[in-house]
Design a protein around this motif. Sequence first.
Motif, short mmCIF file in Angstrom:
data_model
loop_
_atom_site.label_atom_id
_atom_site.label_comp_id
_atom_site.label_asym_id
_atom_site.label_seq_id
_atom_site.Cartn_x
_atom_site.Cartn_y
_atom_site.Cartn_z
N GLU A 1 45.27 20.61 -20.96
CA GLU A 1 45.91 19.40 -21.46
C GLU A 1 46.40 19.69 -22.88
O GLU A 1 45.70 20.35 -23.65
N LYS B 1 50.56 17.40 -29.51
CA LYS B 1 51.11 16.04 -29.54
C LYS B 1 51.79 15.77 -30.88
O LYS B 1 52.88 15.18 -30.93
N SER C 1 52.29 17.13 -14.60
CA SER C 1 52.12 15.67 -14.77
C SER C 1 51.18 15.35 -15.93
O SER C 1 51.44 14.44 -16.71
N ILE C 2 50.10 16.12 -16.04
CA ILE C 2 49.14 15.92 -17.14
C ILE C 2 49.82 16.19 -18.48
O ILE C 2 49.64 15.43 -19.44
N LYS D 1 53.05 15.96 -19.21
CA LYS D 1 54.01 14.88 -19.48
C LYS D 1 53.29 13.62 -19.96
O LYS D 1 53.70 12.98 -20.93
N LYS D 2 52.21 13.28 -19.27
CA LYS D 2 51.46 12.06 -19.61
C LYS D 2 50.84 12.19 -21.01
O LYS D 2 50.94 11.28 -21.83
N THR D 3 50.22 13.33 -21.28
CA THR D 3 49.53 13.52 -22.56
C THR D 3 50.51 13.50 -23.73
O THR D 3 50.21 12.95 -24.79
N GLY E 1 53.34 11.94 -23.73
CA GLY E 1 54.09 10.69 -23.73
C GLY E 1 55.55 10.88 -23.35
O GLY E 1 56.44 10.18 -23.83
N ASP F 1 58.90 10.95 -20.83
CA ASP F 1 59.42 10.15 -19.72
C ASP F 1 59.36 11.00 -18.46
O ASP F 1 59.36 12.22 -18.53
N LYS F 2 59.38 10.34 -17.31
CA LYS F 2 59.25 11.11 -16.06
C LYS F 2 60.44 12.04 -15.82
O LYS F 2 60.33 13.05 -15.16
#
Length: 193
Positions: free
Chosen positions: A118, A124, A157-158, A160-162, A164, A166-167
């Motif tokens: 992650e 980040k 996916s992890i 992208k989510k972590t 922030g 966009d899909k």
Amino acid sequence: MVIKSAQLETVCGVTSTLPKNNKLEIAFAGKSNVGKSSLINGLLNRKSLARTSGTPGKTQTINFYNINDAFYFVDLPGYGYAKVSMKEREKWGKMIERYLNNSEKLILVFLLVDIRHEPSENDKMMYDWIIQSGFSPVVIATKLDKIKRSQIQKNVSIIKKTLGMDKDDLVFPFSAVSKQGRDEIWNFIEENM
């Protein structure tokens, strides 16, 4: 992309003046040991143009690689390496920030993250920092050969989510060993130059 020539042209340290280049620049950011040098070598089909090292934190300068005398790859110092003093890390941070805010020829910023993990707080922060500098970071998930094919989508996916993202934001999985992802990254670069 056919690479006819690639050489390290300019090395900027903490106190150096950034070069006034007249060619487009594509920058690579990422924490120490994420594989920036391996990626650059892989994209350029060179074994050791960008120095790879078993010691994280080796790149302590901003390195400008002249590609085909047409554009530059810019290797930014790795961040987040614990064995470097806080003072030293702050200097690198200021150097990266100065580059992102002052380069007139910078068109793309790739952020490298390790596909196995992650993204860290530092990842980040760098992602947000690139956005605040006015760029849309494109993520390259390195060390692809270290995970099973069945894990790729879940790990992307992890990431992208972590971060922030966009899909629809891009993440390019890449392996320095097999060169998987190389063509996709080059296609993206060529479309955006």
